[in-house]
Design a protein around this motif. Structure first.
Motif, PDB file in Angstrom:
ATOM      1  N   THR A 167      10.900  27.586  -8.055  1.00 28.70           N
ATOM      2  CA  THR A 167      10.797  26.135  -7.871  1.00 28.70           C
ATOM      3  C   THR A 167      10.321  25.884  -6.453  1.00 28.70           C
ATOM      4  O   THR A 167      10.941  26.358  -5.486  1.00 28.70           O
ATOM      5  CB  THR A 167      12.148  25.448  -8.111  1.00 28.70           C
ATOM      6  N   VAL A 168       9.229  25.172  -6.306  1.00 30.48           N
ATOM      7  CA  VAL A 168       8.572  24.972  -5.019  1.00 30.48           C
ATOM      8  C   VAL A 168       8.966  23.615  -4.444  1.00 30.48           C
ATOM      9  O   VAL A 168       8.954  22.603  -5.154  1.00 30.48           O
ATOM     10  CB  VAL A 168       7.040  25.059  -5.171  1.00 30.48           C
ATOM     11  N   SER A 169       9.296  23.600  -3.166  1.00 34.22           N
ATOM     12  CA  SER A 169       9.574  22.354  -2.453  1.00 34.22           C
ATOM     13  C   SER A 169       8.347  21.946  -1.656  1.00 34.22           C
ATOM     14  O   SER A 169       7.618  22.800  -1.127  1.00 34.22           O
ATOM     15  CB  SER A 169      10.770  22.529  -1.511  1.00 34.22           C
ATOM     16  N   MET A 170       8.131  20.649  -1.558  1.00 34.18           N
ATOM     17  CA  MET A 170       6.952  20.162  -0.843  1.00 34.18           C
ATOM     18  C   MET A 170       7.198  18.761  -0.319  1.00 34.18           C
ATOM     19  O   MET A 170       8.090  18.032  -0.789  1.00 34.18           O
ATOM     20  CB  MET A 170       5.735  20.144  -1.776  1.00 34.18           C
ATOM     21  N   ASP A 171       6.415  18.381   0.689  1.00 33.80           N
ATOM     22  CA  ASP A 171       6.417  17.023   1.232  1.00 33.80           C
ATOM     23  C   ASP A 171       5.057  16.392   0.982  1.00 33.80           C
ATOM     24  O   ASP A 171       4.023  17.024   1.212  1.00 33.80           O
ATOM     25  CB  ASP A 171       6.702  17.025   2.736  1.00 33.80           C
ATOM     26  N   VAL A 172       5.072  15.139   0.522  1.00 31.67           N
ATOM     27  CA  VAL A 172       3.844  14.384   0.310  1.00 31.67           C
ATOM     28  C   VAL A 172       3.948  13.094   1.108  1.00 31.67           C
ATOM     29  O   VAL A 172       4.884  12.298   0.900  1.00 31.67           O
ATOM     30  CB  VAL A 172       3.609  14.065  -1.177  1.00 31.67           C
ATOM     31  N   ALA A 173       3.008  12.892   2.032  1.00 32.10           N
ATOM     32  CA  ALA A 173       3.013  11.701   2.883  1.00 32.10           C
ATOM     33  C   ALA A 173       2.050  10.657   2.320  1.00 32.10           C
ATOM     34  O   ALA A 173       0.902  10.976   1.996  1.00 32.10           O
ATOM     35  CB  ALA A 173       2.618  12.056   4.312  1.00 32.10           C
TER      36      ALA A 173
END
Length: 297
Positions: A167-173
């Motif tokens: 499971t991949v964590s990410m930030d989207v601005a």
């Protein structure tokens, strides 16, 4: 547009603010900076106008300036040209993925305050490249927001490793509230259309940084592949075609194989009372190491 009016006559010249007429494919005409009046002999003044072109194609209109020049009243300026829609395109490889307009590439109409990251710039067409960096290095105009260098592909960052089965964590601005649709080509066949390759569909984003996560299937192929992220107020959108606002960002990503799962089939019985606590299968992620001893005897 800024124009200069020069008085080359022998007397002071009085002029009025410009007015527009005969508008074709034009709206929102404004005189943003009016001219000064009167204009002294050999003097000059400037005025600035702005307007919107309604659609791609030819446009024209006339500007009239009333004055006290006895033989040239009013002054008439005809303005004409061709309007082009301001759009943002992707930059993954084409034709494997839909990038260019001729391939119905993803494209977003610019002019609103909605985009990914800190900025978005205008592209005349898709910017396909082998590493999905064509739009990163191309300097488009105009720019909405503030870019670092020419790079407007700055809205997505991964905060954990991309591994098969993880499971991949990410930030989207996002600059403003919008909806995120995104895809990863997990099987590396040059298409985002396969089942299971949509990782977000109309995911609501707030203005600012949004922390999200998604699973990578155990059937994914390790190695380099491509991802697409689209933000728009249109809601869920496909990986190709037009959107009324927002931005599209393409990325080359690397998926690693990770640790292979080991499946054990077993039964564990507590020794105290003979109660069976669980029966397999049990899936564990196991890594192996080995000590090598050099025995000279």
């Amino acid at each position: 547009l800024t124009y200069t009016v020069t008085n080359s006559g022998l007397a002071e010249l009085t002029i009025s603010a410009p007015t527009a007429s005969n508008l074709s494919n034009i709206s929102n005409f404004q005189v943003t900076t009016p001219p000064s009046s009167p204009i002294s002999v050999s003097g000059s003044t400037t005025f600035t106008i702005s307007f919107d072109v309604n659609a791609s194609g030819a446009f024209s209109f006339d500007i009239s300036i009333t004055n006290d020049d006895s033989d040239e009243n009013p002054y008439v300026i005809t303005i004409q040209g061709t309007g082009y829609e301001l759009l943002d395109y992707g930059d993954a490889p084409d034709p494997s993925y839909p990038i260019l307009l001729s391939n119905n590439g993803a494209r977003h109409t610019l002019g609103s305050s909605v985009y990914l990251g800190t900025c978005v710039d205008n592209d005349t067409d898709g910017q396909p490249s082998a590493t999905a960096t064509g739009d990163d290095t191309a300097a488009g105009t105009p720019v909405y927001g503030t870019c670092t260098g020419n790079d407007d592909e700055d809205g997505v960052s991964f905060t954990s490793a991309l591994e098969v089965g993880a499971t991949v964590s990410m930030d989207v601005a996002a600059s403003a509230p919008c909806f995120l649709s995104a895809w990863i080509d997990f099987d590396q066949n040059g298409s985002w259309a396969d089942a299971g390759e949509t990782i977000f569909s109309g995911q609501a984003l707030a203005a600012g940084v949004n922390s999200l996560s998604f699973p990578i299937p155990v059937t994914a192929t390790s190695g380099n592949t491509f991802a697409r992220f689209r933000c728009t107020t249109d809601g869920a959108v496909p990986f190709n075609g037009a959107a009324s606002d927002g931005e599209v960002e393409d990325y080359q990503v690397t998926i690693s194989s990770g640790l292979a799962p080991v499946v054990l089939f077993d039964t564990y019985t507590a020794p105290a009372n003979g109660t069976t606590l669980f029966t397999g299968p049990i899936q564990l992620a196991v890594s192996f190491s080995e000590d090598v001893k050099n025995d000279a005897s």
